[in-house]
Design a protein around this motif. Structure first.
Motif, PDB file in Angstrom:
ATOM      1  N   PHE A 180      50.274  70.705  50.199  1.00  0.00           N
ATOM      2  CA  PHE A 180      51.147  69.900  49.345  1.00  0.00           C
ATOM      3  C   PHE A 180      52.332  70.700  48.813  1.00  0.00           C
ATOM      4  N   THR A 235      56.924  71.013  54.389  1.00  0.00           N
ATOM      5  CA  THR A 235      55.670  70.412  53.936  1.00  0.00           C
ATOM      6  C   THR A 235      56.014  68.995  53.459  1.00  0.00           C
ATOM      7  N   VAL A 236      55.033  68.274  52.950  1.00  0.00           N
ATOM      8  CA  VAL A 236      55.294  66.887  52.552  1.00  0.00           C
ATOM      9  C   VAL A 236      56.247  66.786  51.359  1.00  0.00           C
ATOM     10  N   THR A 237      56.394  67.862  50.608  1.00  0.00           N
ATOM     11  CA  THR A 237      57.277  67.818  49.439  1.00  0.00           C
ATOM     12  C   THR A 237      58.540  68.665  49.615  1.00  0.00           C
ATOM     13  N   SER A 238      58.881  68.984  50.856  1.00  0.00           N
ATOM     14  CA  SER A 238      60.048  69.840  51.085  1.00  0.00           C
ATOM     15  C   SER A 238      61.362  69.176  50.706  1.00  0.00           C
ATOM     16  N   LEU A 290      61.231  62.343  53.903  1.00  0.00           N
ATOM     17  CA  LEU A 290      59.864  61.910  54.174  1.00  0.00           C
ATOM     18  C   LEU A 290      59.874  60.392  54.102  1.00  0.00           C
ATOM     19  N   ALA A 306      54.731  61.149  47.306  1.00  0.00           N
ATOM     20  CA  ALA A 306      54.420  62.100  48.375  1.00  0.00           C
ATOM     21  C   ALA A 306      53.047  62.733  48.201  1.00  0.00           C
ATOM     22  N   ASN A 307      52.595  62.829  46.956  1.00  0.00           N
ATOM     23  CA  ASN A 307      51.297  63.454  46.669  1.00  0.00           C
ATOM     24  C   ASN A 307      50.201  62.431  46.351  1.00  0.00           C
ATOM     25  N   ASN A 308      50.531  61.137  46.556  1.00  0.00           N
ATOM     26  CA  ASN A 308      49.568  60.062  46.284  1.00  0.00           C
ATOM     27  C   ASN A 308      49.039  60.125  44.849  1.00  0.00           C
TER      28      ASN A 308
END
Length: 219
Positions: A43, A85-88, A97, A173-175
């Motif tokens: 993450f 990463t998913v939070t880039s 994203l 992005a982090n649910n």
């Protein structure tokens, strides 16, 4: 006119440039060596690259420290664009994203905390040395505090700027629920930021002490 002083000025400038180049090279090597400078956690990424930035600031001063911080930020921008990463998106305006995009906030997050991580520790060290000048372990204590605060400067600014600029997108992005995102951010500060600060305090103390004493001997 002091010809010796004039003659020494170019030498001092060249020496300063070489020192900045050496620290910059270390930052770049760490940044692009897998699992060294940036440690992927899925993450997000943990990092230790702020440590040479902090040490560089203490040895070379805040201006050169700011340059090293800028280089740190630049490596973060490149890493989060090329190896995201998913939070880039919070660090790179060139990464998206789905419908979530980075922007001007990404640039601010990527550079401002890192530049300040190369400035703040210098003044913290000078202040701590002044108020603890009568202590036997003044240098050790001051270096440790500078390392910790330098690391926290980076972590706290990054995470709080993420909240300011990308609160909802970061939650998505982090649910994480939007109203719980700051609690999630605090957990990252606790899990990543606190250990990073402790490690920085230890390494800056030992390495900084050696380099500062060497600098005083060499002049």
């Amino acid at each position: 006119m002091n010809n010796t002083a004039i003659g020494n000025k170019p030498h001092t400038q060249v020496k300063g440039m070489v020192q900045v180049a050496l620290f910059a090279a270390l930052i770049i090597i760490m940044a692009f060596t897998p699992f060294l400078g940036y440690i992927p956690l899925g993450f997000t990424r943990a990092t230790i690259i702020h440590i040479p930035v902090i040490i560089g600031a203490l040895i070379l001063g805040p201006r050169k420290g700011a340059i090293l911080g800028f280089i740190f930020g630049l490596t973060s921008l490149i890493n989060n664009t090329m190896n995201p990463t998913v939070t880039s998106f919070v660090f790179s305006p060139f990464y998206s994203l789905g419908e979530i995009h980075g922007g001007i906030g990404s640039i601010i997050i990527c550079f401002l905390p890192r530049i300040l991580a190369g400035v703040v520790p210098y003044y913290v060290y000078q202040f701590m040395m002044k108020i603890t000048k009568n202590w036997k372990s003044s240098m050790i204590f001051s270096l440790g505090i500078s390392g910790i605060i330098g690391s926290l400067t980076n972590t706290l600014l990054v995470m709080n700027l993420i909240f300011i600029f990308f609160r909802n997108a970061y939650a998505m992005a982090n649910n994480v629920a939007s109203d719980a995102v700051y609690g999630f951010i605090l957990s990252i500060i606790g899990i990543n930021g606190v250990p990073e600060a402790i490690v920085a305090g230890i390494i800056v103390t030992f390495v900084g002490r050696v380099l500062l004493k060497s600098k005083s001997v060499v002049g």
